[in-house]
Design a protein around this motif. Structure first.
Motif, mmCIF file in Angstrom:
data_model
loop_
_atom_site.group_PDB
_atom_site.id
_atom_site.type_symbol
_atom_site.label_atom_id
_atom_site.label_comp_id
_atom_site.label_asym_id
_atom_site.label_seq_id
_atom_site.Cartn_x
_atom_site.Cartn_y
_atom_site.Cartn_z
ATOM 1 N N GLU A 1 98.677 20.330 36.506
ATOM 2 C CA GLU A 1 99.770 20.494 37.467
ATOM 3 C C GLU A 1 100.991 19.727 36.952
ATOM 4 O OE1 GLU A 1 98.494 20.321 41.920
ATOM 5 O OE2 GLU A 1 97.125 19.043 40.806
ATOM 6 N N ASN A 2 101.841 20.394 36.205
ATOM 7 C CA ASN A 2 102.991 19.676 35.642
ATOM 8 C C ASN A 2 104.282 19.916 36.408
ATOM 9 O OD1 ASN A 2 103.490 22.295 34.902
ATOM 10 N ND2 ASN A 2 103.946 21.840 32.754
ATOM 11 N N THR B 1 105.957 27.201 46.447
ATOM 12 C CA THR B 1 105.448 28.551 46.213
ATOM 13 C C THR B 1 106.397 29.617 46.757
ATOM 14 O OG1 THR B 1 104.228 28.605 48.305
ATOM 15 C CG2 THR B 1 103.079 27.699 46.386
ATOM 16 N N ASN B 2 106.242 30.832 46.253
ATOM 17 C CA ASN B 2 107.040 31.954 46.745
ATOM 18 C C ASN B 2 106.801 32.187 48.230
ATOM 19 O OD1 ASN B 2 108.167 32.477 44.231
ATOM 20 N ND2 ASN B 2 106.532 33.896 43.638
ATOM 21 N N GLU B 3 105.568 31.924 48.679
ATOM 22 C CA GLU B 3 105.238 32.145 50.084
ATOM 23 C C GLU B 3 106.043 31.226 50.991
ATOM 24 O OE1 GLU B 3 101.207 33.213 52.551
ATOM 25 O OE2 GLU B 3 101.080 31.588 51.091
ATOM 26 N N ILE B 4 106.184 29.980 50.594
ATOM 27 C CA ILE B 4 106.983 29.029 51.380
ATOM 28 C C ILE B 4 108.462 29.404 51.330
ATOM 29 C CG2 ILE B 4 107.769 26.630 51.516
ATOM 30 C CD1 ILE B 4 104.955 27.023 52.570
ATOM 31 N N ILE B 5 108.940 29.777 50.154
ATOM 32 C CA ILE B 5 110.336 30.176 50.010
ATOM 33 C C ILE B 5 110.641 31.394 50.878
ATOM 34 C CG2 ILE B 5 112.075 31.050 48.405
ATOM 35 C CD1 ILE B 5 111.436 28.058 48.168
ATOM 36 N N GLN C 1 114.194 24.106 40.123
ATOM 37 C CA GLN C 1 114.024 25.196 39.165
ATOM 38 C C GLN C 1 112.680 25.079 38.452
ATOM 39 O OE1 GLN C 1 115.938 27.919 38.838
ATOM 40 N NE2 GLN C 1 114.299 28.639 37.497
ATOM 41 N N SER C 2 112.322 23.850 38.086
ATOM 42 C CA SER C 2 111.044 23.618 37.416
ATOM 43 C C SER C 2 109.869 23.963 38.325
ATOM 44 C CB SER C 2 110.948 22.157 36.976
ATOM 45 O OG SER C 2 109.695 21.888 36.391
ATOM 46 N N ALA C 3 109.978 23.596 39.605
ATOM 47 C CA ALA C 3 108.904 23.889 40.564
ATOM 48 C C ALA C 3 108.780 25.384 40.819
ATOM 49 C CB ALA C 3 109.170 23.149 41.873
ATOM 50 N N LEU C 4 109.918 26.073 40.918
ATOM 51 C CA LEU C 4 109.919 27.512 41.187
ATOM 52 C C LEU C 4 109.335 28.315 40.026
ATOM 53 C CD1 LEU C 4 113.427 28.061 42.842
ATOM 54 C CD2 LEU C 4 111.217 28.498 43.911
ATOM 55 N N SER C 5 109.569 27.867 38.810
ATOM 56 C CA SER C 5 109.158 28.634 37.635
ATOM 57 C C SER C 5 107.796 28.219 37.083
ATOM 58 C CB SER C 5 110.219 28.494 36.531
ATOM 59 O OG SER C 5 110.372 27.134 36.150
ATOM 60 N N SER C 6 107.083 27.343 37.799
ATOM 61 C CA SER C 6 105.816 26.825 37.277
ATOM 62 C C SER C 6 104.668 27.813 37.475
ATOM 63 C CB SER C 6 105.475 25.495 37.957
ATOM 64 O OG SER C 6 104.214 25.031 37.509
ATOM 65 N N TRP C 7 104.222 28.420 36.393
ATOM 66 C CA TRP C 7 103.056 29.304 36.467
ATOM 67 C C TRP C 7 101.778 28.505 36.672
ATOM 68 C CZ3 TRP C 7 99.212 28.440 32.927
ATOM 69 C CH2 TRP C 7 99.562 27.725 31.754
ATOM 70 N N ARG C 8 101.797 27.226 36.297
ATOM 71 C CA ARG C 8 100.608 26.392 36.452
ATOM 72 C C ARG C 8 100.248 26.184 37.925
ATOM 73 N NH1 ARG C 8 99.506 22.656 31.791
ATOM 74 N NH2 ARG C 8 100.753 23.423 30.043
ATOM 75 N N TRP D 1 98.303 29.224 39.043
ATOM 76 C CA TRP D 1 96.960 29.278 38.493
ATOM 77 C C TRP D 1 96.069 28.153 39.009
ATOM 78 C CZ3 TRP D 1 94.417 33.102 36.447
ATOM 79 C CH2 TRP D 1 95.155 34.202 35.961
ATOM 80 N N TYR D 2 96.662 27.017 39.367
ATOM 81 C CA TYR D 2 95.858 25.945 39.964
ATOM 82 C C TYR D 2 95.320 26.401 41.320
ATOM 83 C CZ TYR D 2 94.273 21.240 41.101
ATOM 84 O OH TYR D 2 93.485 20.163 41.408
ATOM 85 N N ASP D 3 96.177 27.102 42.086
ATOM 86 C CA ASP D 3 95.723 27.647 43.365
ATOM 87 C C ASP D 3 94.616 28.673 43.153
ATOM 88 O OD1 ASP D 3 97.186 26.188 45.170
ATOM 89 O OD2 ASP D 3 98.848 27.595 45.265
ATOM 90 N N LYS D 4 94.762 29.513 42.133
ATOM 91 C CA LYS D 4 93.736 30.524 41.851
ATOM 92 C C LYS D 4 92.425 29.861 41.424
ATOM 93 C CE LYS D 4 96.809 34.356 40.645
ATOM 94 N NZ LYS D 4 97.208 35.349 39.625
ATOM 95 N N TYR D 5 92.528 28.832 40.621
ATOM 96 C CA TYR D 5 91.335 28.085 40.202
ATOM 97 C C TYR D 5 90.599 27.520 41.411
ATOM 98 C CZ TYR D 5 88.551 24.186 38.442
ATOM 99 O OH TYR D 5 87.529 23.310 38.201
#
Length: 296
Positions: free
Chosen positions: A178-179, A185-189, A273-280, A283-287
């Motif tokens: 989680e960097n 998340t998009n859901e919150i936005i 911007q860093s939080a919005l673009s974080s694919w990690r 994937w952490y949520d999916k994990y």
């Protein structure tokens, strides 16, 4: 489809519980009658959890002093021994994971628009923005990790409230997978209207004001951290990087010696911007969903 039992999804309110128990208690007539809910746990060290709660309380006091509308709920944690502790239950709240499980994975946008109606909806969105800004700042400065939906609550007023502080400062799960500086998340936005909305601008400015407020009083946070480090050192997992932990924290508070207001605004924009673009984060949520069954 909105579940028919949505109105009862939080269960009995804290006020109703207190009223019900007060009516049955022989001490109910006393004006000092009050109840609190706690979880008594064993098998792990709660000293770090208590330390994190104390730090979050300090952040909350800073926001109060500077009159910044960033919401935090610093619930009580008491370490009663090497492997036991007492944790206050956050009242009138449910984890996002539990909410989704009880509502057949209802999107949060649908939950907010269905559970909160009329003026309460606008108030809930305001509370969401206020708490999102507050906890985003806390997550960034304290490097709060393991932010899956089992560790993030929604209360009956619409606030987001973070719990479980097992990973802070230099201690992180999954080798710092989680960097992102905080979870956004998009859901919150979507709930607050998207990145081009006036509500998102309110969130951005509130984070900026909160960061400036914290910068004025950052020595209060540093003092608590330094005292704990001097007392426990590497015996606490959050200090596993030793003095580098203190150095990194101070650099987050003061990226450079003379920070102007516009510098803090630029920093906030970079973090968002860093939080919005974080694919990690995704994937952490999916994990967590596939291996722990925690909904996202």
């Amino acid at each position: 489809t909105v579940p028919s039992n949505l109105s009862n999804i939080f269960g009995e309110t804290f006020t109703d519980t207190e009223y019900r128990l007060k009516a049955k208690s022989k001490y109910g007539a006393l004006t000092s009658f009050k109840i609190s809910k706690f979880i008594i746990k064993s098998g792990e060290d709660f000293l770090q959890e208590q330390f994190a709660s104390q730090l979050i309380n300090e952040f909350a006091q800073i926001f109060k002093i500077e009159k910044v509308d960033c919401f935090l709920y610093p619930y009580e944690v008491i370490s009663t021994g090497p492997n036991a502790g007492i944790i206050e239950v956050v009242p009138n709240a449910i984890s996002i994971d539990e909410l989704k499980q009880k509502s057949s994975n209802l999107p949060l946008t649908s939950f907010y628009s269905s559970f909160f109606r009329g003026n309460s909806y606008h108030k809930a969105i305001k509370n969401l923005i206020s708490s999102l800004a507050g906890y985003s700042l806390v997550c960034y400065f304290l490097q709060l990790k393991d932010r899956h939906n089992g560790n993030i609550l929604i209360d009956t007023s619409g606030h987001l409230i973070h719990i479980d502080f097992g990973f802070i400062l230099s201690h992180a799960p999954g080798h710092e997978f989680e960097n992102a500086p905080f979870k956004l998340t998009n859901e919150i936005i979507d709930i607050i209207g998207g990145v081009d909305s006036s509500n998102f601008e309110k969130f951005r400015k509130l984070m900026w004001k909160g960061m400036i407020a914290i910068s004025k009083h950052f020595n209060k946070i540093m003092l608590l951290v330094e005292m704990m480090y001097c007392g426990y050192g590497k015996n606490m997992e959050c200090f596993e990087n030793g003095e580098e932990t203190l150095k990194a924290l101070k650099e987050r508070f003061k990226p450079k010696e003379k920070m102007k207001k516009k510098d803090y605004l630029k920093l906030v924009d970079e973090l968002i911007q860093s939080a919005l673009s974080s694919w990690r984060t995704k994937w952490y949520d999916k994990y967590q969903y596939y291996f722990q069954g925690i909904f996202y």
